[in-house]
Design an enzyme around this catalytic site. Structure first.
Site, PDB file in Angstrom:
ATOM      1  N   CYS A   1       0.825  -1.229   0.000  1.00 30.05           N
ATOM      2  CA  CYS A   1       0.000   0.000   0.000  1.00 30.05           C
ATOM      3  C   CYS A   1       0.849   1.264   0.000  1.00 30.05           C
ATOM      4  CB  CYS A   1      -0.927   0.022   1.208  1.00 30.05           C
ATOM      5  SG  CYS A   1      -2.085  -1.330   1.165  1.00 30.05           S
TER       6      CYS A   1
ATOM      7  N   HIS B   1      -3.940   6.930   1.518  1.00 29.88           N
ATOM      8  CA  HIS B   1      -4.125   5.625   0.864  1.00 29.88           C
ATOM      9  C   HIS B   1      -5.512   5.122   1.235  1.00 29.88           C
ATOM     10  CE1 HIS B   1      -4.104   1.464  -0.003  1.00 29.88           C
ATOM     11  NE2 HIS B   1      -3.984   1.105   1.263  1.00 29.88           N
TER      12      HIS B   1
ATOM     13  N   ASN C   1      -9.915  -0.992  -1.942  1.00 25.12           N
ATOM     14  CA  ASN C   1      -8.497  -0.738  -1.666  1.00 25.12           C
ATOM     15  C   ASN C   1      -7.683  -1.301  -2.838  1.00 25.12           C
ATOM     16  OD1 ASN C   1      -5.827  -0.988  -0.801  1.00 25.12           O
ATOM     17  ND2 ASN C   1      -6.349  -1.591   1.286  1.00 25.12           N
TER      18      ASN C   1
HETATM   19  N1  ACO Z   1     -18.868  -9.987   5.871  1.00 25.71           N
HETATM   20  C1  ACO Z   1     -19.493 -10.298   7.005  1.00 25.71           C
HETATM   21  N2  ACO Z   1     -18.864 -10.613   8.152  1.00 25.71           N
HETATM   22  C2  ACO Z   1     -17.513 -10.600   8.135  1.00 25.71           C
HETATM   23  C3  ACO Z   1     -16.793 -10.287   6.980  1.00 25.71           C
HETATM   24  C4  ACO Z   1     -17.505  -9.958   5.807  1.00 25.71           C
HETATM   25  N3  ACO Z   1     -16.908  -9.630   4.665  1.00 25.71           N
HETATM   26  N4  ACO Z   1     -15.482 -10.338   7.269  1.00 25.71           N
HETATM   27  C5  ACO Z   1     -15.364 -10.686   8.550  1.00 25.71           C
HETATM   28  N5  ACO Z   1     -16.601 -10.849   9.087  1.00 25.71           N
HETATM   29  C6  ACO Z   1     -16.957 -11.229  10.440  1.00 25.71           C
HETATM   30  C7  ACO Z   1     -15.847 -11.963  11.140  1.00 25.71           C
HETATM   31  O1  ACO Z   1     -15.908 -13.341  10.856  1.00 25.71           O
HETATM   32  C8  ACO Z   1     -16.143 -11.652  12.590  1.00 25.71           C
HETATM   33  O2  ACO Z   1     -17.183 -12.493  13.017  1.00 25.71           O
HETATM   34  P1  ACO Z   1     -17.228 -13.063  14.544  1.00 25.71           P
HETATM   35  O3  ACO Z   1     -17.310 -11.850  15.432  1.00 25.71           O
HETATM   36  O4  ACO Z   1     -18.454 -13.921  14.558  1.00 25.71           O
HETATM   37  O5  ACO Z   1     -15.945 -13.827  14.708  1.00 25.71           O
HETATM   38  C9  ACO Z   1     -16.696 -10.229  12.559  1.00 25.71           C
HETATM   39  O6  ACO Z   1     -17.141 -10.027  11.201  1.00 25.71           O
HETATM   40  C10 ACO Z   1     -15.669  -9.182  12.914  1.00 25.71           C
HETATM   41  O7  ACO Z   1     -14.458  -9.424  12.175  1.00 25.71           O
HETATM   42  P2  ACO Z   1     -13.210  -8.510  12.322  1.00 25.71           P
HETATM   43  O8  ACO Z   1     -12.125  -9.023  11.435  1.00 25.71           O
HETATM   44  O9  ACO Z   1     -12.908  -8.322  13.762  1.00 25.71           O
HETATM   45  O10 ACO Z   1     -13.774  -7.130  11.709  1.00 25.71           O
HETATM   46  P3  ACO Z   1     -13.179  -5.686  11.782  1.00 25.71           P
HETATM   47  O11 ACO Z   1     -14.128  -4.784  12.430  1.00 25.71           O
HETATM   48  O12 ACO Z   1     -11.764  -5.673  12.266  1.00 25.71           O
HETATM   49  O13 ACO Z   1     -13.147  -5.260  10.245  1.00 25.71           O
HETATM   50  C11 ACO Z   1     -11.556  -4.995   8.458  1.00 25.71           C
HETATM   51  C12 ACO Z   1     -12.334  -5.978   9.334  1.00 25.71           C
HETATM   52  C13 ACO Z   1     -12.545  -4.195   7.639  1.00 25.71           C
HETATM   53  C14 ACO Z   1     -10.654  -5.806   7.541  1.00 25.71           C
HETATM   54  C15 ACO Z   1     -10.724  -4.017   9.340  1.00 25.71           C
HETATM   55  O14 ACO Z   1     -10.044  -4.732  10.326  1.00 25.71           O
HETATM   56  C16 ACO Z   1      -9.707  -3.226   8.533  1.00 25.71           C
HETATM   57  O15 ACO Z   1     -10.059  -2.411   7.698  1.00 25.71           O
HETATM   58  N6  ACO Z   1      -8.428  -3.400   8.834  1.00 25.71           N
HETATM   59  C17 ACO Z   1      -7.365  -2.604   8.181  1.00 25.71           C
HETATM   60  C18 ACO Z   1      -7.190  -2.926   6.747  1.00 25.71           C
HETATM   61  C19 ACO Z   1      -6.012  -2.156   6.203  1.00 25.71           C
HETATM   62  O16 ACO Z   1      -5.797  -1.001   6.504  1.00 25.71           O
HETATM   63  N7  ACO Z   1      -5.136  -2.806   5.473  1.00 25.71           N
HETATM   64  C20 ACO Z   1      -3.910  -2.137   5.106  1.00 25.71           C
HETATM   65  C21 ACO Z   1      -3.766  -1.941   3.712  1.00 25.71           C
HETATM   66  S1  ACO Z   1      -3.859  -3.430   2.771  1.00 25.71           S
HETATM   67  C22 ACO Z   1      -2.244  -3.789   2.239  1.00 25.71           C
HETATM   68  O17 ACO Z   1      -1.263  -3.237   2.596  1.00 25.71           O
HETATM   69  C23 ACO Z   1      -2.131  -4.961   1.286  1.00 25.71           C
END
Ligand code: ACO
Length: 336
Positions: A115, A263, A293
């Site tokens: 990223c 980003h 993203n």
């Molecule tokens: N649809 C429905 N439910 C989902 C999905 C989905 N697509 N994905 C995960 N869930 C569920 C999980 O299974 C979990 O269920 P549970 O509570 O029953 O176990 C629940 O939703 C919560 O999951 P989390 O992973 O804790 O969700 P979170 O609120 O952290 O959101 C996300 C996930 C959107 C990925 C967030 O953590 C995020 O944006 N992180 C940063 C991403 C980022 O900045 N990446 C850097 C750049 S990418 C790169 O460099 C390649």
């Protein structure tokens, strides 16, 4: 002392729009969850059989940037290509761009850094121009995620976030030191390399012969792994730090920012940064809603759109900032 200035910008995204509802037909997810957690409404994914690859999309974006810069492809002294999804394991896509644009034997550098790839690429280009070695550098960020995602419920935490696309910039020499790239700031923290990673087909983990022999359909190492919450928590801290570092270096405060292009990792991260720096909606540009993203492509796509929409004007202070896998992060402070 020379300075470098962005003289041309371009982007390209595939036509194929994939909505959150489309994804809910492939895996257990829904529009409300995706929008609430990420802000994403839709993304572009190349259609199977499309001619678009990471390098092909990069070339399409580059052609627009070259034309807008008013230069000829033979005026380019160096190609810098940032991606985490190259067409080939090697060589990297820099040389494919060189071939497609029929640019003679100039150097082509491939940047990883996920990223943060575009900011790393911009920084590399900036140094070559500031030292007087080159006059025009083509910097591309391009990504095809859709071909490498786990489109089952198992991969939903990662797969709904990513989109395909490409952006490009021409950096050109200027002798006007009051304009252009004022500074760039790069960081990484390898301790967290595996918190957001795609470990196969790396030579570090397994021999290719073993991988071929295993041929295990449940092998998750071919899909990106992300510890989402840990990445999120680190992102908000590092984004803030590196923006402040860039501003302080130039003796500026947050109130000097005319346009922040973060980003496009997650709309919630952008909103957190906006609030922290007390910026208005007009001072922050987001398009993650439309494209998801696109890692190394996200900043040049957003920068191009913001510029096309007249949101960046001559004399503006523009701040670019990124955080991602590695972890890597960086910023660029630009006087437009
Ligand atoms: N649809 C429905 N439910 C989902 C999905 C989905 N697509 N994905 C995960 N869930 C569920 C999980 O299974 C979990 O269920 P549970 O509570 O029953 O176990 C629940 O939703 C919560 O999951 P989390 O992973 O804790 O969700 P979170 O609120 O952290 O959101 C996300 C996930 C959107 C990925 C967030 O953590 C995020 O944006 N992180 C940063 C991403 C980022 O900045 N990446 C850097 C750049 S990418 C790169 O460099 C390649």
């Amino acid at each position: 002392m020379y300075n470098s200035k962005i003289t041309g910008l371009g982007y390209y995204v595939p036509d194929n729009v994939v909505t959150n509802d489309d994804l809910s037909k492939l895996m257990d997810t829904n529009d409300a969850w995706i929008q609430e957690r990420t802000g994403i409404k839709e993304r572009r994914w190349v259609k199977p059989g499309s001619e678009d690859t990471t390098s092909v999309m990069g070339v399409k974006a580059a052609k627009v940037a070259i034309e807008r810069a008013g230069i000829d492809k033979d005026d380019i002294d160096l190609i810098v290509f940032a991606t985490l999804s190259p067409d080939f394991y090697f060589p990297g896509p820099g040389v494919q761009v060189q071939k497609a644009l029929d640019i003679k034997t100039v150097g082509a550098i491939d940047i990883r850094n996920q990223c943060s790839g575009f900011i790393y690429g911009l920084s590399v280009a900036d140094q070559f121009i500031k030292t007087g070695m080159y006059k025009n550098v083509l910097v591309i960020g391009s990504e095809i995620h859709s071909k490498g995602l786990d489109l089952t419920t198992r991969g939903r935490g990662v797969s709904v976030i990513f989109g395909d696309g490409a952006g490009a910039a021409i950096l050109s020499r200027t002798e006007d030191n009051s304009k252009g790239i004022l500074s760039t700031h790069l960081h990484s923290e390898g301790e967290h390399a595996e918190e957001l990673a795609l470990t196969a087909p790396g030579m570090g983990t397994r021999w290719v012969n073993d991988i071929l022999k295993d041929n295990d359909p449940n092998d998750e190492s071919y899909y990106p792994h992300m510890n989402g919450q840990f990445v999120f928590k680190n992102a908000v801290v590092r984004f803030s730090e590196v923006i402040m570092e860039g501003l302080s270096t130039n003796k500026l405060g947050p109130d000097a920012i005319d346009m922040l292009i973060p980003h496009q990792a997650n709309l919630r991260i952008s909103q957190f940064i906006q609030k922290k720096f007390k910026l208005t909606d007009d001072q922050v540009f987001n398009n993650i809603m439309k494209y998801g993203n696109t890692t190394a492509a996200s900043i040049p796509i957003a920068l191009t759109e913001a510029w096309e929409q007249g949101k960046i004007k001559e004399g503006d202070t523009v701040v670019l900032a990124a955080f991602g896998s590695g972890f890597t992060w960086g910023s660029a402070i630009i006087k437009w």
